[in-house]
Design a protein around this motif. Structure first.
Motif, PDB file in Angstrom:
ATOM      1  N   ILE A 159      35.726  40.705  42.759  1.00 33.11           N
ATOM      2  CA  ILE A 159      35.001  41.313  43.885  1.00 33.11           C
ATOM      3  C   ILE A 159      36.007  41.968  44.835  1.00 33.11           C
ATOM      4  O   ILE A 159      35.827  43.104  45.277  1.00 33.11           O
ATOM      5  N   LYS A 160      37.109  41.263  45.097  1.00 27.81           N
ATOM      6  CA  LYS A 160      38.142  41.838  45.988  1.00 27.81           C
ATOM      7  C   LYS A 160      38.687  43.131  45.384  1.00 27.81           C
ATOM      8  O   LYS A 160      38.950  44.105  46.088  1.00 27.81           O
ATOM      9  N   LEU A 161      38.839  43.118  44.080  1.00 23.95           N
ATOM     10  CA  LEU A 161      39.355  44.301  43.390  1.00 23.95           C
ATOM     11  C   LEU A 161      38.357  45.457  43.499  1.00 23.95           C
ATOM     12  O   LEU A 161      38.744  46.607  43.745  1.00 23.95           O
ATOM     13  N   ALA A 162      37.076  45.135  43.346  1.00 26.22           N
ATOM     14  CA  ALA A 162      36.028  46.164  43.465  1.00 26.22           C
ATOM     15  C   ALA A 162      36.032  46.745  44.874  1.00 26.22           C
ATOM     16  O   ALA A 162      35.846  47.953  45.059  1.00 26.22           O
ATOM     17  N   GLU A 163      36.258  45.883  45.865  1.00 26.33           N
ATOM     18  CA  GLU A 163      36.301  46.375  47.258  1.00 26.33           C
ATOM     19  C   GLU A 163      37.458  47.346  47.450  1.00 26.33           C
ATOM     20  O   GLU A 163      37.412  48.222  48.295  1.00 26.33           O
ATOM     21  N   ASP A 164      38.499  47.174  46.645  1.00 29.43           N
ATOM     22  CA  ASP A 164      39.640  48.099  46.724  1.00 29.43           C
ATOM     23  C   ASP A 164      39.458  49.305  45.795  1.00 29.43           C
ATOM     24  O   ASP A 164      40.405  50.043  45.524  1.00 29.43           O
ATOM     25  N   ALA A 205      46.690  45.580  38.426  1.00 30.69           N
ATOM     26  CA  ALA A 205      45.725  46.687  38.535  1.00 30.69           C
ATOM     27  C   ALA A 205      45.926  47.435  39.851  1.00 30.69           C
ATOM     28  O   ALA A 205      45.896  48.661  39.887  1.00 30.69           O
ATOM     29  N   ARG A 206      46.158  46.678  40.934  1.00 31.30           N
ATOM     30  CA  ARG A 206      46.383  47.333  42.239  1.00 31.30           C
ATOM     31  C   ARG A 206      47.698  48.111  42.232  1.00 31.30           C
ATOM     32  O   ARG A 206      47.748  49.268  42.637  1.00 31.30           O
ATOM     33  N   CYS A 207      48.775  47.455  41.762  1.00 33.42           N
ATOM     34  CA  CYS A 207      50.102  48.108  41.792  1.00 33.42           C
ATOM     35  C   CYS A 207      50.105  49.393  40.963  1.00 33.42           C
ATOM     36  O   CYS A 207      50.777  50.350  41.299  1.00 33.42           O
ATOM     37  N   LEU A 208      49.380  49.386  39.844  1.00 30.38           N
ATOM     38  CA  LEU A 208      49.406  50.546  38.946  1.00 30.38           C
ATOM     39  C   LEU A 208      48.215  51.473  39.175  1.00 30.38           C
ATOM     40  O   LEU A 208      48.050  52.441  38.447  1.00 30.38           O
ATOM     41  N   ASN A 209      47.417  51.134  40.175  1.00 29.99           N
ATOM     42  CA  ASN A 209      46.200  51.884  40.471  1.00 29.99           C
ATOM     43  C   ASN A 209      45.368  52.100  39.195  1.00 29.99           C
ATOM     44  O   ASN A 209      45.037  53.228  38.823  1.00 29.99           O
ATOM     45  N   ALA A 210      45.070  50.987  38.537  1.00 27.11           N
ATOM     46  CA  ALA A 210      44.374  51.052  37.244  1.00 27.11           C
ATOM     47  C   ALA A 210      42.999  51.683  37.394  1.00 27.11           C
ATOM     48  O   ALA A 210      42.354  51.589  38.438  1.00 27.11           O
ATOM     49  N   LYS A 211      42.569  52.323  36.329  1.00 24.87           N
ATOM     50  CA  LYS A 211      41.270  52.986  36.297  1.00 24.87           C
ATOM     51  C   LYS A 211      40.180  51.963  35.954  1.00 24.87           C
ATOM     52  O   LYS A 211      39.099  51.980  36.504  1.00 24.87           O
ATOM     53  N   THR A 229      28.973  42.198  32.194  1.00 21.63           N
ATOM     54  CA  THR A 229      28.716  42.409  33.629  1.00 21.63           C
ATOM     55  C   THR A 229      29.770  43.344  34.213  1.00 21.63           C
ATOM     56  O   THR A 229      30.962  43.119  34.034  1.00 21.63           O
ATOM     57  N   ILE A 230      29.285  44.379  34.895  1.00 21.12           N
ATOM     58  CA  ILE A 230      30.204  45.290  35.581  1.00 21.12           C
ATOM     59  C   ILE A 230      30.287  44.859  37.043  1.00 21.12           C
ATOM     60  O   ILE A 230      29.250  44.609  37.673  1.00 21.12           O
ATOM     61  N   ILE A 231      31.492  44.755  37.558  1.00 22.55           N
ATOM     62  CA  ILE A 231      31.661  44.432  38.983  1.00 22.55           C
ATOM     63  C   ILE A 231      32.228  45.684  39.646  1.00 22.55           C
ATOM     64  O   ILE A 231      33.309  46.153  39.278  1.00 22.55           O
ATOM     65  N   ARG A 232      31.474  46.236  40.575  1.00 19.72           N
ATOM     66  CA  ARG A 232      31.951  47.467  41.206  1.00 19.72           C
ATOM     67  C   ARG A 232      31.615  47.479  42.689  1.00 19.72           C
ATOM     68  O   ARG A 232      30.879  46.628  43.173  1.00 19.72           O
ATOM     69  N   GLY A 233      32.172  48.488  43.400  1.00 24.44           N
ATOM     70  CA  GLY A 233      31.938  48.596  44.838  1.00 24.44           C
ATOM     71  C   GLY A 233      30.477  48.901  45.131  1.00 24.44           C
ATOM     72  O   GLY A 233      29.724  49.308  44.238  1.00 24.44           O
ATOM     73  N   SER A 275      46.816  32.289  37.838  1.00 25.43           N
ATOM     74  CA  SER A 275      45.881  32.574  36.744  1.00 25.43           C
ATOM     75  C   SER A 275      46.124  33.995  36.237  1.00 25.43           C
ATOM     76  O   SER A 275      46.599  34.867  36.980  1.00 25.43           O
ATOM     77  N   GLY A 276      45.761  34.199  34.990  1.00 26.50           N
ATOM     78  CA  GLY A 276      45.823  35.541  34.430  1.00 26.50           C
ATOM     79  C   GLY A 276      44.960  36.493  35.256  1.00 26.50           C
ATOM     80  O   GLY A 276      45.293  37.666  35.405  1.00 26.50           O
ATOM     81  N   ASP A 277      43.854  35.973  35.814  1.00 24.06           N
ATOM     82  CA  ASP A 277      42.957  36.834  36.612  1.00 24.06           C
ATOM     83  C   ASP A 277      43.663  37.366  37.857  1.00 24.06           C
ATOM     84  O   ASP A 277      43.525  38.531  38.204  1.00 24.06           O
ATOM     85  N   GLN A 278      44.422  36.487  38.515  1.00 21.88           N
ATOM     86  CA  GLN A 278      45.146  36.952  39.700  1.00 21.88           C
ATOM     87  C   GLN A 278      46.219  37.973  39.305  1.00 21.88           C
ATOM     88  O   GLN A 278      46.441  38.968  39.996  1.00 21.88           O
ATOM     89  N   ILE A 279      46.848  37.726  38.188  1.00 23.25           N
ATOM     90  CA  ILE A 279      47.879  38.656  37.705  1.00 23.25           C
ATOM     91  C   ILE A 279      47.239  40.005  37.350  1.00 23.25           C
ATOM     92  O   ILE A 279      47.778  41.061  37.671  1.00 23.25           O
ATOM     93  N   VAL A 280      46.062  39.950  36.726  1.00 31.32           N
ATOM     94  CA  VAL A 280      45.326  41.185  36.407  1.00 31.32           C
ATOM     95  C   VAL A 280      45.094  41.984  37.684  1.00 31.32           C
ATOM     96  O   VAL A 280      45.399  43.177  37.745  1.00 31.32           O
ATOM     97  N   SER A 281      44.556  41.340  38.733  1.00 33.98           N
ATOM     98  CA  SER A 281      44.257  42.135  39.933  1.00 33.98           C
ATOM     99  C   SER A 281      45.527  42.656  40.574  1.00 33.98           C
ATOM    100  O   SER A 281      45.548  43.779  41.076  1.00 33.98           O
TER     101      SER A 281
END
Ligand code: IPE
Length: 255
Positions: free
Chosen positions: A218-223, A159-165, A250-254, A150-156
């Motif tokens: 949610i996993k992304l927010a945990e990271d 985002a992780r590899c590039l340490n997105a803001k 909706t904002i998803i954050r840690g 999914s595009g969502d999995q690709i996004v995360s």
């Protein structure tokens, strides 16, 4: 120079009519391309979904027989690439410098999860002020033969590899809802209680709708990477997100 990266996903339901196979929302694609170009953010990675340019075709995978990759696997890739080409064309016509990236050619998965995805070309594009446009895709899978990412999995992953803001998820709903309407903020703690409210999608969706989207984020927010789900079908919200506004969706954050 590469600054702080923003990753935005535009859902397939925003770009296409999900209820009719291979049907574009061309006016919407044009509007979205203009909004992105107008916002002018260059440290940006765009990801898009497939909508009716991928989900109905992927549904026919089983017809390929015994997990083999053949006709429908190819068709799924070709058709989502077609949507990518049209979106790219509209972005270029709006004066925005973009290049396509097709996950099939740079990603391998294992049981439907990214195992490896090359991101060097994304970094180089950004360094050269070119915005990559990636999409949900069919990829070769070490266990399943082939799988849909999914595009969502690709996004995360990106985002992780590039340490997105920041990560933005543009869908065709106003955010994650409960009985009282849009939930402003979700954290890993509050998510546990609301899981049962989230459902899949009403149209054909091989990647699981809002629930799998929320799980991914949610996993992304945990990271440590926050994300923002909003309605990209509403005029102006893509631009508002790209300009850093936060008072919608909706904002998803840690925690
Ligand atoms: C699906 O990507 C990719 C294919 C079916 C080829 P997404 O799951 O991100 O697509 P949308 O946004 O839900 O349409």
């Amino acid at each position: 120079m590469m600054g702080e990266i923003t990753v935005i996903k535009i859902g397939g339901s925003v770009l296409t009519d999900k209820s009719k196979e291979r049907t574009l929302k061309l006016k919407e694609i044009e509007r979205i391309a203009k909004e992105i170009a107008y916002a002018g953010l260059k440290d940006l990675v765009i990801v898009h979904g497939a909508g009716s340019f991928g989900h109905p075709q992927a549904k026919r995978f089983d017809l390929d027989g015994n997990g083999k990759c053949s006709y429908y696997t190819l068709i799924t890739h070709e058709i989502v690439k077609e949507l990518n080409r049209i979106f790219i064309e509209k972005l270029v016509q709006s004066g925005f410098p973009v290049m396509p990236i097709h996950p099939l050619s740079c990603t391998v998965s294992i049981k439907g999860r990214v195992k490896k995805m090359m991101t060097d070309q994304i970094r180089l594009m950004l360094k050269n002020e070119i915005v990559p446009v990636v999409h949900g895709d069919v990829v070769m899978d070490e266990v399943l033969g082939r799988a849909i990412l999914s595009g969502d999995q690709i996004v995360s992953h990106i985002a992780r590899c590039l340490n997105a803001k920041r990560v933005g998820i543009g869908t065709d709903v106003d955010g994650i809802m409960d009985n009282e309407g849009v939930i402003d903020v979700i954290t890993p703690k509050t998510f546990c209680n609301m899981k049962k409210l989230l459902k899949g999608s009403k149209d054909i969706d091989v990647t699981g709708g809002m629930l799998s989207k929320a799980n991914e984020l949610i996993k992304l927010a945990e990271d440590g990477i926050p994300s923002h789900i909003f309605n990209a079908s509403r005029k102006g919200l893509i631009m508002n997100f790209l300009s850093g506004e936060r008072n919608f969706g909706t904002i998803i954050r840690g925690d």
